[in-house]
Design an enzyme around this catalytic site. Structure first.
Site, PDB file in Angstrom:
ATOM      1  N   GLU A 107       0.847  -1.200   0.000  1.00 13.97           N
ATOM      2  CA  GLU A 107       0.000   0.000   0.000  1.00 13.97           C
ATOM      3  C   GLU A 107       0.880   1.246   0.000  1.00 13.97           C
ATOM      4  O   GLU A 107       2.006   1.202   0.469  1.00 13.97           O
ATOM      5  CB  GLU A 107      -0.850   0.039   1.291  1.00 13.97           C
ATOM      6  CG  GLU A 107      -1.679  -1.194   1.522  1.00 13.97           C
ATOM      7  CD  GLU A 107      -2.348  -1.204   2.905  1.00 13.97           C
ATOM      8  OE1 GLU A 107      -2.318  -0.176   3.617  1.00 13.97           O
ATOM      9  OE2 GLU A 107      -2.901  -2.258   3.260  1.00 13.97           O
ATOM     10  N   LYS A 127       2.198   4.661   1.560  1.00 15.48           N
ATOM     11  CA  LYS A 127       2.197   5.239   2.907  1.00 15.48           C
ATOM     12  C   LYS A 127       1.800   6.700   2.753  1.00 15.48           C
ATOM     13  O   LYS A 127       2.598   7.542   2.352  1.00 15.48           O
ATOM     14  CB  LYS A 127       3.559   5.108   3.577  1.00 15.48           C
ATOM     15  CG  LYS A 127       3.517   5.536   5.035  1.00 15.48           C
ATOM     16  CD  LYS A 127       4.797   5.165   5.756  1.00 15.48           C
ATOM     17  CE  LYS A 127       4.689   5.393   7.264  1.00 15.48           C
ATOM     18  NZ  LYS A 127       4.405   6.770   7.620  1.00 15.48           N
ATOM     19  N   ASP A 169       0.881  10.442   3.399  1.00  9.86           N
ATOM     20  CA  ASP A 169       1.498  11.396   4.311  1.00  9.86           C
ATOM     21  C   ASP A 169       0.444  12.350   4.857  1.00  9.86           C
ATOM     22  O   ASP A 169       0.328  13.491   4.434  1.00  9.86           O
ATOM     23  CB  ASP A 169       2.598  12.171   3.570  1.00  9.86           C
ATOM     24  CG  ASP A 169       3.592  12.781   4.541  1.00  9.86           C
ATOM     25  OD1 ASP A 169       3.452  12.534   5.760  1.00  9.86           O
ATOM     26  OD2 ASP A 169       4.489  13.498   4.089  1.00  9.86           O
ATOM     27  N   TYR A 213      -8.330   7.975   2.930  1.00 14.08           N
ATOM     28  CA  TYR A 213      -8.145   6.614   2.425  1.00 14.08           C
ATOM     29  C   TYR A 213      -8.184   5.639   3.595  1.00 14.08           C
ATOM     30  O   TYR A 213      -7.557   5.892   4.632  1.00 14.08           O
ATOM     31  CB  TYR A 213      -6.777   6.453   1.738  1.00 14.08           C
ATOM     32  CG  TYR A 213      -6.791   6.815   0.278  1.00 14.08           C
ATOM     33  CD1 TYR A 213      -7.753   6.306  -0.584  1.00 14.08           C
ATOM     34  CD2 TYR A 213      -5.816   7.671  -0.237  1.00 14.08           C
ATOM     35  CE1 TYR A 213      -7.755   6.647  -1.920  1.00 14.08           C
ATOM     36  CE2 TYR A 213      -5.805   8.017  -1.579  1.00 14.08           C
ATOM     37  CZ  TYR A 213      -6.790   7.490  -2.416  1.00 14.08           C
ATOM     38  OH  TYR A 213      -6.793   7.828  -3.739  1.00 14.08           O
ATOM     39  N   LYS A 249      10.526   3.568   3.167  1.00 13.66           N
ATOM     40  CA  LYS A 249      10.485   4.998   2.849  1.00 13.66           C
ATOM     41  C   LYS A 249      11.026   5.366   1.468  1.00 13.66           C
ATOM     42  O   LYS A 249      11.716   4.582   0.828  1.00 13.66           O
ATOM     43  CB  LYS A 249      11.323   5.755   3.894  1.00 13.66           C
ATOM     44  CG  LYS A 249      10.740   5.682   5.281  1.00 13.66           C
ATOM     45  CD  LYS A 249       9.672   6.708   5.462  1.00 13.66           C
ATOM     46  CE  LYS A 249       9.876   7.396   6.805  1.00 13.66           C
ATOM     47  NZ  LYS A 249       9.015   8.512   7.001  1.00 13.66           N
ATOM     48  N   CYS A 286      13.779  46.632 -13.133  1.00 16.78           N
ATOM     49  CA  CYS A 286      13.807  45.243 -13.576  1.00 16.78           C
ATOM     50  C   CYS A 286      15.247  44.795 -13.825  1.00 16.78           C
ATOM     51  O   CYS A 286      15.990  45.469 -14.544  1.00 16.78           O
ATOM     52  CB  CYS A 286      12.983  45.102 -14.859  1.00 16.78           C
ATOM     53  SG  CYS A 286      13.120  43.461 -15.597  1.00 16.78           S
ATOM     54  N   CYS A 311      15.540  44.278 -17.892  1.00 20.42           N
ATOM     55  CA  CYS A 311      15.458  45.333 -18.905  1.00 20.42           C
ATOM     56  C   CYS A 311      15.599  46.736 -18.340  1.00 20.42           C
ATOM     57  O   CYS A 311      15.622  47.712 -19.089  1.00 20.42           O
ATOM     58  CB  CYS A 311      14.148  45.221 -19.677  1.00 20.42           C
ATOM     59  SG  CYS A 311      12.722  45.704 -18.700  1.00 20.42           S
ATOM     60  N   CYS A 314       7.522  44.076 -13.441  1.00 22.33           N
ATOM     61  CA  CYS A 314       8.307  44.900 -14.345  1.00 22.33           C
ATOM     62  C   CYS A 314       7.325  45.591 -15.282  1.00 22.33           C
ATOM     63  O   CYS A 314       6.409  44.954 -15.806  1.00 22.33           O
ATOM     64  CB  CYS A 314       9.263  44.012 -15.143  1.00 22.33           C
ATOM     65  SG  CYS A 314       9.830  44.783 -16.666  1.00 22.33           S
ATOM     66  N   CYS A 353      10.703  43.890 -22.447  1.00 23.44           N
ATOM     67  CA  CYS A 353      11.566  43.155 -21.514  1.00 23.44           C
ATOM     68  C   CYS A 353      11.862  41.765 -22.071  1.00 23.44           C
ATOM     69  O   CYS A 353      10.945  40.981 -22.331  1.00 23.44           O
ATOM     70  CB  CYS A 353      10.874  43.052 -20.159  1.00 23.44           C
ATOM     71  SG  CYS A 353      11.782  42.080 -18.952  1.00 23.44           S
TER      72      CYS A 353
HETATM   73  S1  IVH Z   1      -1.098   0.711   8.900  1.00 21.36           S
HETATM   74  C1  IVH Z   1      -0.508  -1.429  12.831  1.00 21.36           C
HETATM   75  N1  IVH Z   1      -1.109   1.588   6.443  1.00 21.36           N
HETATM   76  O1  IVH Z   1       1.725   5.529   9.073  1.00 21.36           O
HETATM   77  C2  IVH Z   1      -0.391  -0.700  11.546  1.00 21.36           C
HETATM   78  N2  IVH Z   1      -0.435   3.092   8.170  1.00 21.36           N
HETATM   79  O2  IVH Z   1       3.474   4.442  11.590  1.00 21.36           O
HETATM   80  C3  IVH Z   1      -1.129   0.554  11.584  1.00 21.36           C
HETATM   81  N3  IVH Z   1       0.116   5.341   7.370  1.00 21.36           N
HETATM   82  O3  IVH Z   1       0.157   6.542  11.937  1.00 21.36           O
HETATM   83  C4  IVH Z   1      -0.882   1.472  10.453  1.00 21.36           C
HETATM   84  N4  IVH Z   1      -0.304   4.966   5.245  1.00 21.36           N
HETATM   85  O4  IVH Z   1      -0.910   7.327   9.857  1.00 21.36           O
HETATM   86  C5  IVH Z   1      -0.856   1.884   7.728  1.00 21.36           C
HETATM   87  N5  IVH Z   1      -1.192   2.251   4.209  1.00 21.36           N
HETATM   88  C6  IVH Z   1      -0.955   2.536   5.499  1.00 21.36           C
HETATM   89  C7  IVH Z   1      -0.532   3.816   5.910  1.00 21.36           C
HETATM   90  C8  IVH Z   1      -0.275   4.059   7.253  1.00 21.36           C
HETATM   91  C9  IVH Z   1       0.072   5.871   6.132  1.00 21.36           C
HETATM   92  C10 IVH Z   1       0.540   6.074   8.570  1.00 21.36           C
HETATM   93  C11 IVH Z   1      -0.458   6.022   9.692  1.00 21.36           C
HETATM   94  C12 IVH Z   1       0.292   5.619  10.923  1.00 21.36           C
HETATM   95  C13 IVH Z   1       1.704   5.560  10.470  1.00 21.36           C
HETATM   96  C14 IVH Z   1       2.277   4.249  10.975  1.00 21.36           C
END
Ligand code: IVH
Length: 690
Positions: A129, A131, A133, A238, A333, A427, A430, A445, A451
């Site tokens: 999945e 991650k 932000d 999500y 990451k 500017c 020019c 400008c 220019c």
């Molecule tokens: S699972 C026990 N899935 O990452 C597992 N977390 O350190 C629970 N996050 O605070 C989290 N995308 O806010 C999971 N696809 C994803 C995620 C996700 C972002 C964030 C979440 C959590 C932190 C985990």
């Protein structure tokens, strides 16, 4: 309507079936619109249903339920958030900081060891999945009704942010179909990049504080004590898991895999990212990490990595937890999108419209996957608000294809800030005077096309892919062409010869010929592209399309009055004025004429142009189903003829176009004495007098 004869008077009671039907329809259409992005009805129709429900609820407040679609906004500002203890702790995941393939390999090896698998055993099945932000959120449903949203807090106790989360259209207020008695859905609340840019641009225009990144903007909105303000901050959601689940007596059973669970959540109406997938063993995890990494810049939202989870819930159970982290999941990451570096200077760049932008010169820094040496500071006021000084250590953000920007100073801005940067009075390109109009944030400008910087930008704008699409005419070449005065105006582009081009630095004859071919090819274009390419202030691609659709011919646009321009979809007074002023200037008309005589051409539509203003100033409301035209078709035709289409009938409505099964709008039209016509009559109006 349920009516009763009470003491001889007619009293109408609420129609409960109608109330429920309206709510169901609104829930359905909210899901189509916010989650699936596939609206089935026009916004105006949604608004109409919404208002109908509101009217019933206003008359009978005792019937309002917390899951009613009208209850998304409306709570009072809070003094503080209540703390809520999580029924199931909200844990975090172990992070693989190493961004290379070994992150996935290490995780898979650990899982296999814990499960006592040896080399002969098949690969472990995972769910991969993004991650996201944003912020983790717990959504609690009791008997299918949304009752509470909590932040993660310290994992044990979070804050009750229900009021704010209710305002997010993507969060269902009610779910049905074998739903457990208690269901907690966990996921990430975030802000899309485009929503973030729009929000920040709005703040910037107002001269107000901007947000550092989408995550901070989302966090601010979620923790906003006034839900009315939260409602104006566009948030998305999500789902990625569940918290407490108490099955219903009827014995609803949830799927036994992470993937099955996510699909089940999706079918209940929760947004699920299309990037979620199943992966077998480490090789597929690595491939996923690479693939999503390549897509990262073009995704509509920020991610800071990917997450791998063991798919089978039974295996997850066997693996268990170490301290506060599950052994069955890991975050892998990507390079950070924000980094610190020293700002060694500030340059001033001049844009196409003459806008002066302070640009930070930076000690090279690797951010968001590339090395950055320049970052925008937007404008003088923003720079001052952030208290930035040359020599400071700053935070640079680069996300997606957005240009890198300086978002703040580290560690803390100067308490007694004395700026060491000033906008130049003239500017830098020019030498024309730099001006700032009253009420404007930006310095400009005043040199116009005199220019060189503005000329260069104008050419690059004209040549870009979405405009005239002259392949190979990039920044370096344009710099040379303008600096050597080979090109002074846009039409000069079409007067270029092979020898002139090939004489330029590093321009081999073959690539010169390629550029000439591309210039030649660009002559066959479309009206929207040409209009957009002219670089009229406030005329983006979408507006150019609307203008072309509305007027059909360039001459009609060039001659249009501001009033006529106002009839075009999405054109307001500022845009109308800007277009009018552009074409009122002799030198701009001259440029257009020369481009045309150099052979730039396109097909001119005349459907709209034949009757450009027939319905100007008239407002229509369409109701019921028309015999031949769909409502969208009817609307397009009315708009193309200069008319406007509104969602509700008022005294200002010129005509109501009624088809079969026209409902309350027809009644209202008759009550207000608005002329009601049928499809045939509409077509006759569109045709105009014989
Ligand atoms: S699972 C026990 N899935 O990452 C597992 N977390 O350190 C629970 N996050 O605070 C989290 N995308 O806010 C999971 N696809 C994803 C995620 C996700 C972002 C964030 C979440 C959590 C932190 C985990």
């Amino acid at each position: 309507m349920v009516t009763g004869d009470l003491f001889g008077a007619e009293v109408s009671g609420p129609d409960l079936a109608q109330l429920e039907s309206l709510r169901q329809q609104l829930h359905h259409h909210a899901h189509q619109y916010y989650v699936l992005d596939q609206p089935e009805i026009p916004d105006a129709e949604y608004d109409r249903l919404f208002r109908e429900l509101q009217a019933i609820e206003q008359a009978h407040p005792e019937l309002i339920t917390p899951d009613s679609p009208t209850q998304r906004v409306g709570g009072k500002p809070l003094a503080q958030f209540a703390s809520v203890r999580h029924a199931v702790p909200m844990l975090s995941i172990r992070t693989e900081t190493d961004t290379e393939a070994s992150g996935a390999e290490n995780f898979d090896a650990r899982v296999r060891r814990e499960l006592e698998l040896d080399e002969a055993d098949p690969p472990v099945e995972y769910v991969a999945e993004p991650k996201f932000d944003g912020l983790a959120l717990n959504l609690r449903y009791e008997h299918g009704v949304f009752v509470q949203a909590t932040t993660r807090g310290d994992g044990e106790t979070g804050e009750d942010v229900t009021q704010n989360i209710r305002t997010i259209g993507q969060v269902p207020l009610r779910i049905s179909g074998g739903v457990p008695d208690v269901l907690e859905v966990r996921g990430e609340v975030y802000m899309r990049r485009d929503d973030f840019e729009t929000l920040n641009n709005r703040q910037r225009e107002k001269g107000e504080k901007t947000f550092v990144n989408p995550r901070n903007a989302a966090a601010g909105a979620v923790r906003q004590l006034d839900p009315a303000i939260a409602a104006q901050r566009p948030l998305s959601f999500y789902a990625y898991g569940v918290g407490e689940v108490l099955p219903s007596k009827a014995g609803s059973v949830l799927p036994d895999t992470q993937y099955g669970l996510l699909k089940q959540l999706e079918s209940w109406g929760f947004p699920l990212s299309a990037l979620v997938t199943i992966a077998q063993g480490a090789p597929e995890l690595i491939a996923y990490h690479i693939r999503i990494g390549q897509q990262r810049d073009t995704l509509p939202f920020d991610i800071d990595g990917v997450v791998y989870k063991v798919n089978a819930l039974a295996l997850q159970k066997r693996l268990g937890f170490v301290t506060r982290e599950p052994r069955w999941a890991v975050a892998h990451k990507y390079p950070a999108q924000e980094q610190q570096t020293r700002m060694i200077g500030i340059d001033v760049q001049v844009g196409r419209t003459g806008k002066l932008t302070p640009v930070a010169r930076l000690a090279p820094v690797f951010v968001g996957g590339v090395t950055v040496t320049n970052a925008t500071l937007h404008n003088l006021f923003e720079l001052r608000r952030k208290r930035v000084r040359v020599g400071d250590t700053v935070i640079v953000r680069r996300a997606g294809d957005v240009i890198p920007e300086v978002v703040g100073v580290v560690p803390t801005p100067h308490p007694h800030y004395v700026p060491n940067f000033h906008m130049p009075p003239t500017c830098p390109i020019c030498g024309s005077a730099v001006v700032r109009e009253k009420g404007e944030i930006n310095h400009r400008c005043s040199g116009g096309l005199f220019c060189a910087a503005q000329r260069k930008q104008a050419i690059l704008h004209y040549a870009q892919r979405r405009a005239l699409d002259v392949e190979g005419l990039g920044e370096k070449l344009v710099d040379q062409l303008v600096d050597t005065q080979v090109i002074r105006t846009l039409p000069d582009l079409y007067r270029l010869g092979l020898s002139g081009l090939a004489a330029l630095d590093r321009m081999a004859e073959k690539s010169a010929q390629n550029v000439l071919d591309a210039i030649e090819k660009s002559k066959h274009t479309t009206l929207p592209r040409f209009l957009f390419g002219l670089g009229i202030r406030h005329v983006g691609e979408a507006t150019a399309k609307e203008l072309a659709r509305h007027f059909g011919k360039l001459d009609a646009i060039m001659e249009a009055s501001p009033e006529a321009l106002l009839q075009v979809n999405d054109v307001g007074p500022i845009v109308a004025q800007s277009i009018h002023i552009f074409f009122a200037q002799e030198h701009n008309r001259e440029v257009v004429e020369q481009l045309r005589s150099c052979g730039v051409s396109w097909e001119e539509g005349d459907a709209a142009a034949a009757a450009p203003q027939l319905l100007a100033g008239q407002t229509f409301v369409i109701t019921g189903s028309l015999p031949n035209l769909s409502r969208d078709e009817a609307r397009d035709m009315i708009e193309a003829a200069g008319g406007k289409v509104a969602g509700s009938v008022s005294k200002k409505t010129s005509y109501v176009v009624a088809g079969a099964e026209a409902g309350s709008k027809l009644d209202k039209a008759q009550a207000l004495g608005v002329t009601v016509i049928d499809e045939a009559h509409l077509l006759a109006l569109l045709k105009g007098p014989e």
